[in-house]
Design an enzyme around this catalytic site. Sequence first.
Site, PDB file in Angstrom:
ATOM      1  N   ASP A 237      -1.892   6.909   5.925  1.00 30.13           N
ATOM      2  CA  ASP A 237      -2.928   5.961   5.485  1.00 30.13           C
ATOM      3  C   ASP A 237      -3.191   5.035   6.675  1.00 30.13           C
ATOM      4  OD1 ASP A 237      -4.410   3.871   4.491  1.00 30.13           O
ATOM      5  OD2 ASP A 237      -2.941   3.241   2.982  1.00 30.13           O
TER       6      ASP A 237
ATOM      7  N   TRP B  96       0.825  -1.213   0.000  1.00 31.92           N
ATOM      8  CA  TRP B  96       0.000   0.000   0.000  1.00 31.92           C
ATOM      9  C   TRP B  96       0.855   1.257   0.000  1.00 31.92           C
ATOM     10  CZ3 TRP B  96      -4.000  -1.646  -2.067  1.00 31.92           C
ATOM     11  CH2 TRP B  96      -4.619  -2.826  -1.673  1.00 31.92           C
TER      12      TRP B  96
ATOM     13  N   LYS C 267     -11.818  -1.850   6.345  1.00 32.37           N
ATOM     14  CA  LYS C 267     -10.914  -2.649   7.168  1.00 32.37           C
ATOM     15  C   LYS C 267     -11.352  -2.621   8.640  1.00 32.37           C
ATOM     16  CE  LYS C 267      -8.340  -3.704   3.640  1.00 32.37           C
ATOM     17  NZ  LYS C 267      -7.524  -2.665   3.050  1.00 32.37           N
TER      18      LYS C 267
END
Length: 357
Positions: free
Chosen positions: A169, A102, A193
């Site tokens: 993030d 990511w 998530k």
Amino acid sequence: MTKVHNYSAGPCILPQEVLKKASEAVVNFNDLNLSLLEISHRSKDFVEVMENARSLVKELLGVPEGYQVLFLQGGASLGFLIAAYNFLPTGGKAAYINTGTWSDNAIKEAQRIGEVAEIASSKDKNYSYIPSGFGIPNDAKFLHYTSNNTIFGTQFKKTPISRIPVICDMSSDIFSKKINVADFDLIYAGAQKNMGPAGTTVYIVKESALGKTGNNIPAMLDLQSHIKKDSMFNTPPVYPIYVSMLNLQWLKKNGGVDWIEKVNNQKAALLYSEIDRNPLFKGITAKSDRSNMNATFILTDESLTEEFNKDWAAANINGIKGHRSVGGYRASMYNALPLESVQVLVDVMKEFEKKNG
Ligand SMILES: *Cc1c(COP(=O)(O)O)cnc(C)c1O
């Protein structure tokens, strides 16, 4: 219905009571005899949902004055670009810590706008640790990092010390533990998530930090256009926002982030201590950098794979196969996964040792 112990890495487990309320709103929302899916997002009933969701984020995370909370679309993957567009002048420099897939994707998006200094990386050991001891270039506009590495199972235990603004993030550990929002100029996180279902992304942004790049930002990517319209610049994803709101209400009712942080610590301690004790299993990541959300591990004897897979499946455990880039197993212990589910997995591991040890 049989109880399934849902270790899915994302979209994640949600509390049963949240799912039940969410399903009711599909048919009859707020006793309007209308579905939430067929009313105007400008109606009083939905505006209330949006305002509730935004204020729950503020309350649960202790968001200080001067910050705005937005619920947008596009996932964290669009967040990578939105972060860069709003904070990096064209051709300017930003510092990124690369701790996995990511972060790597975030770097690629930022490179569309300017120059990325990759100041630290754990790529050399397949992202199995969190790098430390990095320098931040003086001319970088911000430092970007990924707080929890969902795929590899590592997590920053502290916010990196930085003289320049920090962007994070937090997709896979937001609302899992206390944070100090004032340490950040921008936090963004895909809901699916640890906050709700897929379809919305939360942005927590320091308003005074915006509007300084000189970039000609497309309206949908410009955080200021969304702030001006109270997160309703265009039709928002009403259902994911509603379900996120229900989930945040569930968190608040049970004791908020303080409470869940303790539960999450207990769950992680229970599973990791079994991984370390049981000679048939081995953790993948550096112990000091282990994620409380996603525990990655392997079998010490690969020939037992099929048998172990049968055992956990028979115990109604779902979703612990590792990501294809890591292999082995990944047990994701997001907020709604109860301690009892972790105990079930640990019991399966203990029984497995008795049979094969
Ligand atoms: C899943 C994930 C993403 C990508 O999220 P999308 O919402 O699918 O774009 C980004 N960052 C982290 C840390 C993730 O876990």
